[in-house]
Design a protein around this motif. Structure first.
Motif, PDB file in Angstrom:
ATOM      1  N   TYR A  52     -32.226 -35.647 -62.084  1.00 41.72           N
ATOM      2  CA  TYR A  52     -32.494 -34.930 -63.340  1.00 41.72           C
ATOM      3  C   TYR A  52     -32.785 -35.922 -64.459  1.00 41.72           C
ATOM      4  O   TYR A  52     -33.692 -35.724 -65.270  1.00 41.72           O
ATOM      5  CB  TYR A  52     -31.300 -34.053 -63.728  1.00 41.72           C
ATOM      6  N   PHE A  68     -25.507 -29.483 -63.332  1.00 42.29           N
ATOM      7  CA  PHE A  68     -26.653 -29.863 -64.173  1.00 42.29           C
ATOM      8  C   PHE A  68     -27.922 -29.229 -63.621  1.00 42.29           C
ATOM      9  O   PHE A  68     -28.009 -28.810 -62.475  1.00 42.29           O
ATOM     10  CB  PHE A  68     -26.839 -31.382 -64.174  1.00 42.29           C
ATOM     11  N   SER A  69     -28.931 -29.163 -64.489  1.00 44.41           N
ATOM     12  CA  SER A  69     -30.287 -28.789 -64.101  1.00 44.41           C
ATOM     13  C   SER A  69     -31.185 -29.593 -65.026  1.00 44.41           C
ATOM     14  O   SER A  69     -30.701 -30.117 -66.032  1.00 44.41           O
ATOM     15  CB  SER A  69     -30.497 -27.286 -64.312  1.00 44.41           C
ATOM     16  N   PRO A  70     -32.475 -29.692 -64.724  1.00 45.34           N
ATOM     17  CA  PRO A  70     -33.335 -30.465 -65.631  1.00 45.34           C
ATOM     18  C   PRO A  70     -33.284 -29.919 -67.062  1.00 45.34           C
ATOM     19  O   PRO A  70     -33.229 -30.688 -68.015  1.00 45.34           O
ATOM     20  CB  PRO A  70     -34.728 -30.302 -65.022  1.00 45.34           C
ATOM     21  N   GLU A  71     -33.276 -28.568 -67.204  1.00 48.20           N
ATOM     22  CA  GLU A  71     -33.298 -28.026 -68.571  1.00 48.20           C
ATOM     23  C   GLU A  71     -31.974 -28.241 -69.300  1.00 48.20           C
ATOM     24  O   GLU A  71     -31.941 -28.400 -70.511  1.00 48.20           O
ATOM     25  CB  GLU A  71     -33.719 -26.546 -68.596  1.00 48.20           C
ATOM     26  N   ARG A  95     -32.116 -31.923 -70.345  1.00 46.21           N
ATOM     27  CA  ARG A  95     -33.082 -32.120 -71.427  1.00 46.21           C
ATOM     28  C   ARG A  95     -32.589 -31.465 -72.724  1.00 46.21           C
ATOM     29  O   ARG A  95     -32.704 -32.039 -73.811  1.00 46.21           O
ATOM     30  CB  ARG A  95     -34.463 -31.566 -71.051  1.00 46.21           C
ATOM     31  N   SER A 136     -36.425 -28.129 -73.308  1.00 48.63           N
ATOM     32  CA  SER A 136     -37.144 -27.223 -72.407  1.00 48.63           C
ATOM     33  C   SER A 136     -37.348 -25.900 -73.123  1.00 48.63           C
ATOM     34  O   SER A 136     -36.602 -25.568 -74.043  1.00 48.63           O
ATOM     35  CB  SER A 136     -36.318 -26.969 -71.145  1.00 48.63           C
ATOM     36  N   PRO A 137     -38.358 -25.101 -72.702  1.00 49.72           N
ATOM     37  CA  PRO A 137     -38.531 -23.801 -73.352  1.00 49.72           C
ATOM     38  C   PRO A 137     -37.301 -22.920 -73.177  1.00 49.72           C
ATOM     39  O   PRO A 137     -36.592 -23.036 -72.175  1.00 49.72           O
ATOM     40  CB  PRO A 137     -39.739 -23.192 -72.627  1.00 49.72           C
ATOM     41  N   ASP A 138     -37.051 -22.076 -74.159  1.00 47.02           N
ATOM     42  CA  ASP A 138     -35.919 -21.161 -74.089  1.00 47.02           C
ATOM     43  C   ASP A 138     -36.291 -19.971 -73.200  1.00 47.02           C
ATOM     44  O   ASP A 138     -37.161 -19.180 -73.548  1.00 47.02           O
ATOM     45  CB  ASP A 138     -35.570 -20.691 -75.507  1.00 47.02           C
TER      46      ASP A 138
END
Lengths: 201, 593
Positions: free
Chosen positions: B250, B317-320, B323, B336-338
């Motif tokens: 990630y 965790f996740s990438p978003e 980030r 990241s976009p919501d």
């Protein structure tokens, strides 16, 4: 690419096929799913990523280019992760969750599902996956019908798909799966829609 | 050639290629498939032990005798095996012993998300943590080398994401599935070397071993500085990221230009490498799931570092997530976009539930009817706690319910009380608390839900199944004879689909003034693939009382003029017909008879 469905619908086989096709086409590939509860009718989702180099096994929100909804409600649930202009293939098939069975909540209509997805920038394509699968005599083939339709939007030759299916499916079911895959391609070709998407996350 | 493998498949192959001849464990998501895959390789011995402590003791015995061994467990299983981990750390072992431990951040299928890196520090053994399947394969080999070179058990830590994700692995051999026999390490014949001061941990000998363990840690810390399992990766010199495992993946997406210290060994930590990274960059962050384990070490070195004030301590965790946290802290510009924007509809949730046809359903429906307080345990049947059954009131860990009910009964609670435990869980840790009920003059009732298999983790064999992990036929442990042997005089066996009988026996036991046990036995229909013709509803006879909806069976749904049963989902077990007061449901061949 994200596959969303309900336990028992064959999402893991479909994501395995998708991942192996990517590897065969020379991509770096990762696929990820959490399946601890999947046999108990819970929601399941699989992430599959093809690229020159893939780090994260999970796709970041806003970067899903293709969403395959094996079940209508699950397709709507994952609208939140779509990239702008993402293609959403939805199997026209409904599996009611417990609260709907008990009459406590209502299952969203097709129009509502389309609206949820288009609000997030996704382009909906309905597929009669379960209908075709039932004609072939086995409802669980619906996912392979969807893969057939997806295959025309991805930069991978038909041969790669067919050889992967033959490798991953038990021998006595290969012919049926190939039929389902080809049926998925055919309905798409018959409609004459344009094929332009090749970028994948 | 290149092959896609899950982390768990790669661990198994890594163990086989390293010459491991023995594998032991107890099933537990997400670790289960490691041993299933290992058991299929030629020339290996693999077993499901009744619990993780037994598995580790068996592994220790094989390793004392010179064999290379893997022991697999989920994170909470290491709690069960902890006693054995600590003595094995003191004694060391002749053959390599690698414990593959799977944590479960996010609690996808666990009761907590404990961070088992602390077990490495606590028991003073080294811990490795791979970041993808390729490393999963390689690190097992490294772990065996460390284990034998430093005379210590080694823990390899994985988590749900790594264990159940597939990524590309370079393998040799014809089709990649079978390893080249010449590639497999060969080992000498087993023999036991007698060495009482090293292997008998009485105080006098153990006092001599503790300094050896401390010295071992110091040597391992030196090893961590120079072994390429820990790597510094160049970047633009602004941000330095210390990370390990899946969190590394990630971080690479969120901080593509950063300098990295990528740790393959998370205990002990390479102090000089940490300092070297800190000297290269303007700011240091630690990206790690769960606890601030690495961060605390770095702080102790006096290096300014950010960690848990930026990234969450709870959940996976996740990438978003990475980030989004980094954007809030000003480490990256854009989040990241919501995903919630534009979505107003509240969609019905889809929780897991007991399968159509599940034998546990009848017991929980009966327990609900008699308004019992139910002290539960861990397995498929924990789903009996969810609505509409809502018939389990505690669930803590494996084996807890039988001990808990005895405590509740001892203080004179007036409710009808009962402990519910599965067959595999009973063998795992339910027997000592059952003995306790007899020994300490208890009056508790225990129900053993015996479906002859460890179902929740995917139908693994257990001592009641009559088969081993390697598919050999064996004697089945007889639960009712075991209970009578302990001292239970009141033991009954029931068919859980026979509702009238279940209710009668249940009331008889709950109202009895003595300890008692009910064995509710029916083989898991999902495992045996038993399926009968679908049940049908006679709408003329249905008065819409709703009883059948209250058993929580997914094929049954409410429709305008009554209920409907989906024939594609119905297993035909006939339990709904059993409990319909109007006899409006027809089951052509239910499981009650």
């Amino acid at each position: 690419m994200l596959i969303a469905g309900v336990g028992g619908q064959g999402t893991i086989l479909a994501s395995d096929i998708l991942a192996e096709v990517g590897l065969q086409c020379g991509y770096d590939v990762k696929k990820s799913e959490v399946h601890g509860m999947s046999q108990r009718g819970g929601a399941v989702e699989s992430h599959v990523r093809w690229s020159d180099k893939v780090y994260s096994p999970q796709i970041e929100t806003g970067k899903v280019d293709f969403l395959l909804g094996f079940e209508m409600l699950e397709a709507a649930r994952w609208a939140k992760v779509l990239a702008p202009g993402a293609v959403v293939l939805i199997n026209r098939h409904r599996v009611s969750p417990p609260s709907v069975n008990l009459g406590m909540e209502t299952y969203p209509g097709e129009g509502e599902i389309e609206k949820i997805i288009s609000n997030r920038g996704g382009l909906v394509h309905w597929v009669e996956g379960t209908g075709i699968a039932q004609e072939l005599g086995n409802q669980t083939l619906a996912g392979v019908v969807l893969l057939g339709r997806l295959s025309l939007m991805l930069d991978a030759p038909e041969e790669a798909w067919l050889s992967t299916i033959s490798r991953l499916v038990p021998e006595k079911f290969i012919d049926l799966n190939v039929l389902a895959f080809k049926a998925g391609r055919k309905i798409f070709e018959a409609k004459g829609e344009s094929i332009c998407e090749t970028s994948v996350s | 050639m290149k092959k896609l493998m899950t982390g768990n498949e790669a661990f198994a192959l890594g163990a086989y290629l390293s010459g491991a001849k023995v594998g032991t464990g107890y099933p537990g998501t997400p670790s289960t498939e490691i041993l299933i895959n290992f058991a299929r390789y030629p020339g290996v011995y693999a077993e499901w032990s009744p619990n993780e402590k037994v598995a580790l003791d068996v592994g220790v015995g094989a390793a004392y005798s010179g064999s290379r061994v893997i022991v697999t467990t989920k994170h909470v299983g290491l709690n069960v095996a902890a006693d054995s981990l600590f003595y094995a750390s003191y004694t060391g072992l002749k053959g390599g012993l690698v414990i593959i431990n799977a944590d479960d951040p996010e609690m996808h299928s666990s009761q907590n998300e404990q961070d088992n890196r602390y077990y490495a520090k606590f028991s003073k053994v080294p811990m490795l943590e791979p970041a993808d399947s390729q490393e999963a394969l390689q690190f097992i080999g490294t772990a065996f080398e460390i284990s034998e070179a430093f005379d210590t058990p080694v823990i390899v830590r994985t988590n749900t994401r790594l264990s159940h994700s597939k990524s590309v692995v370079e393998v040799s051999g014809e089709d990649g599935s079978k390893a080249d026999p010449e590639e497999v390490s060969t080992r000498d014949e087993a023999w036991y070397e007698r060495n009482i001061p090293k292997y008998v941990m009485v105080p006098g000998f153990a006092r001599r071993r503790h300094p050896v363990v401390i010295q071992r840690l110091e040597k391992l810390a030196d090893y961590a500085e120079t072994n390429p399992i820990n790597q510094i990766l160049p970047g633009n010199g602004k941000l330095g990221v210390i990370t390990a495992g899946v969190a590394y993946q990630y971080a690479r997406e969120v901080f593509p230009d950063a300098n990295y210290l990528k740790l393959g060994m998370v205990y002990p930590l390479p102090v000089d490498l940490v300092k070297k990274l800190a000297d290269q960059v303007e700011r240091v962050v630690v990206v790690e799931e769960l606890e601030p384990f690495i961060e605390e070490h770095v702080r102790l070195l006096g290096i300014p570092v950010s960690g848990k004030e930026v990234f969450p301590r709870c959940g996976e965790f996740s990438p978003e997530k990475v980030r989004g946290s980094a954007a809030k802290a000003g480490l990256v510009e854009v989040s990241s976009p919501d995903g919630s924007v534009g979505i107003t509809a509240q969609l019905p949730a889809r929780p897991p539930m007991l399968c159509p046809g599940c034998a546990h359903r009848g017991i929980f429906y009966a327990l609900q009817r008699v308004r019992a307080v139910v002290f539960g345990d861990i397995g498929c049947y924990t789903l009996g706690a969810l609505p509409p059954l809502s018939a389990m009131h505690t669930c803590g860990c494996m084996g807890a319910g039988v001990g808990v009910v005895h405590g509740v009964d001892k203080v004179g609670v007036k409710d009808r009380t009962v402990a519910v435990i599965g067959d595999s869980t009973f063998f795992h840790s339910g027997i000592p608390p059952a003995i306790n009920v007899i020994y300490n003059r208890g009056i508790s009732t225990i129900i053993i839900l015996d479906n002859r298999v460890t179902a929740m983790t995917g139908h693994q064999e257990n001592p009641g199944s009559g088969r081993t992990l390697q598919k050999e036929g064996v004697k089945q442990v007889n639960i009712e004879r075991l209970l009578r042997g302990i001292g239970f005089d009141k033991v009954d066996v029931v068919n859980p689909y026979d509702f009238a009988e279940v209710l009668r026996v249940l009331k008889d036991h709950l109202d009895a003034d003595e300890p008692s046990a009910i064995v509710a036995r029916y083989p898991c229909v999902l495992f045996t693939r038993e399926r009968k013709p679908s049940c049908t509803v006679d709408l003329e006879a249905c008065n819409q009382c709703g009883n059948c909806l209250r058993i929580g069976c997914s094929p049954i749904s409410k429709v305008a003029d009554g209920v409907s049963i989906d024939p594609a989902l119905c297993n035909g077990c006939g339990f709904c017909a059993e409990i319909c007061p109007r006899k409006a449901i027809n089951a052509s061949g239910g499981n009650a008879n």
